[in-house]
Design a protein around this motif. Structure first.
Motif, PDB file in Angstrom:
ATOM      1  N   ARG A 105      -6.518   1.411   1.212  1.00  0.00           N
ATOM      2  CA  ARG A 105      -7.924   1.946   2.000  1.00  0.00           C
ATOM      3  C   ARG A 105      -9.045   1.643   0.821  1.00  0.00           C
ATOM      4  O   ARG A 105     -10.011   2.310   1.041  1.00  0.00           O
ATOM      5  N   GLY A 106      -8.889   0.922  -0.140  1.00  0.00           N
ATOM      6  CA  GLY A 106      -9.875   0.581  -0.873  1.00  0.00           C
ATOM      7  C   GLY A 106     -10.201   1.194  -2.318  1.00  0.00           C
ATOM      8  O   GLY A 106     -10.937   1.061  -3.162  1.00  0.00           O
ATOM      9  N   LYS A 108     -10.311   1.674  -5.938  1.00  0.00           N
ATOM     10  CA  LYS A 108     -10.311   0.984  -7.058  1.00  0.00           C
ATOM     11  C   LYS A 108      -9.994   1.864  -8.289  1.00  0.00           C
ATOM     12  O   LYS A 108     -10.623   2.562  -8.856  1.00  0.00           O
TER      13      LYS A 108
END
Ligand code: GLA
Length: 388
Positions: A105-106, A108
């Motif tokens: 879901r992104g 980082k």
């Protein structure tokens, strides 16, 4: 262990912390009624409890995830580029599964030092796993400003357990641990995910959690077998009645088609799910009408059905419930959670608590040889950041 002590532990164990230290608390849960209905798209009625999991975390510049727990001696240090692989340290797979979901879901990720501490008895069926998953998801959501909402936290935590840990669990535990509110039970439709927080008007009564002392291992137990049996039942019923989940069948619909299910084991499994679903609806009405006596008798009927039709109780849970029901002032008792060991819950007059613990403790020990534990359950809110 106080939160100050936990912070000290963190500093002692991770000498080199760099970023902000953040912390979250996620509770465990008991389920009042509605057992083995969640993965059947049925109703459940859990509460969050005061026991739970604390997670403290701080970023590091080493590009590694470090997992420490005050409950388990095994630790793990995993380079960020290796986090897709399962860890040999089994408890680490719960937070690791969640981190993998967040990456999808992104997220980082940077290096992170994590310290877990829980006071939910491990393997007692009070959802220590969901508590760890939701704690991880909630903390990382804040740490990395992901903006993920509560419902998504629930779904990804459950997905982590199914896909990474390998237990085909339903959504009840993660929902209860995230969404619940103090002094309320969560009435959840596990198919639509519509829910209502129902006030618990248990004045004069207490809920006591009775730990059989028999640990259950969900992944290795018969849990997945029951999930498969229900799937088999649906395949069969679909041929005569258009449903996708057993939870969609009303009692009268089921009564008119149950003779077509010739496999008697499968028929009993379905009988449990359909009658349990109705019991949840009746229990919610009983709660709303302040009819605690009726609530107690629905709990008893639930245990009976889990014992004889769903066959997930076992000797120790049955002895615990039988002994509980012999004590004056007890209105109801049943297993809670997946079963196969773990805990029962009982609702009783608050004046009977001490004699209950003495009597049931003694008789249970004599009959099973195991030493039980009892906790007086207080309800709680869902997961919350406690250090921003
Ligand atoms: C375990 C699972 C839940 C639910 C219960 C049984 O706690 O994690 O999803 O299926 O068992 O009601």
């Amino acid at each position: 262990m106080t939160f100050d002590e936990l912070q000290l532990e963190f500093k002692e164990r991770y000498q080199t912390g760099e970023g902000n230290l953040k912390a979250v608390f996620a509770p465990g849960r008991i389920n009042l009624i509605g057992e083995h209905t969640d993965y059947n798209g049925g109703y459940v009625l859990p509460c969050a409890i005061s026991n739970g999991t604390w997670l403290l975390a701080q970023s590091n510049s080493g590009g590694v995830l470090r997992f420490l727990s005050l409950n388990f001696s095994e630790t793990a240090e995993i380079p960020i580029d290796k986090i897709g692989e399962k860890s040999k340290v089994s408890w680490v797979n719960y937070p690791l599964g969640v981190i993998n979901q967040l990456l999808a879901r992104g997220l980082k990720l940077t290096g992170l030092d994590m310290l877990f501490y829980g006071n939910i008895p491990n393997g007692a069926g009070l959802s220590s796993s969901a508590s760890i998953e939701v704690a991880t998801a909630t903390l990382l959501n804040h740490y990395f400003n992901l903006g993920i909402n509560d419902l998504e936290i629930v779904k990804l935590s459950q997905k982590a357990e199914v896909e990474f840990v390998g237990v085909n669990c339903g959504i009840m535990d993660q929902f209860a641990v995230t969404i619940n509110r103090k002094n309320h039970a969560l009435f959840l439709d596990c198919r639509t995910l519509d829910f209502e927080l129902v006030p618990l008007a248990f004045d004069g009564y207490k809920i006591v959690i009775c730990n059989t002392g028999i640990k259950r291992q969900l992944a290795q137990s018969k849990y997945n077998e029951r999930v498969a049996e229900c799937a088999k039942a649906i395949d069969f019923i679909k041929q005569v009645h258009p449903v996708d989940y057993l939870g969609q069948l009303t009692l009268s619909q089921y009564n008119s088609l149950k003779h077509l299910i010739t496999d008697s084991t499968i028929r009993r499994r379905v009988t449990h799910v359909v009658t349990e679903n109705q019991r949840v609806l009746d229990a919610v009405n009983a709660l709303k009408n302040g009819n605690i006596k009726l609530f107690g008798s629905l709990m008893n009927a639930s245990h009976h059905s889990l014992r004889y039709d769903y066959e997930v109780t076992g000797k120790e849970l049955d002895v615990m419930v039988e002994e509980a029901l012999k004590v004056d002032g007890v209105l109801g008792a049943r297993m809670t959670g997946a079963g196969f060991g773990g805990c029962a819950i009982t609702i009783l007059n608050e004046t009977a608590v001490d004699s209950f613990i003495d009597q049931v403790g003694e008789r249970y020990k004599n009959k099973t040889g195991f030493i039980p534990e009892f906790y007086i359950s207080e309800t709680n809110d869902g997961a919350k950041m406690i250090l921003l």
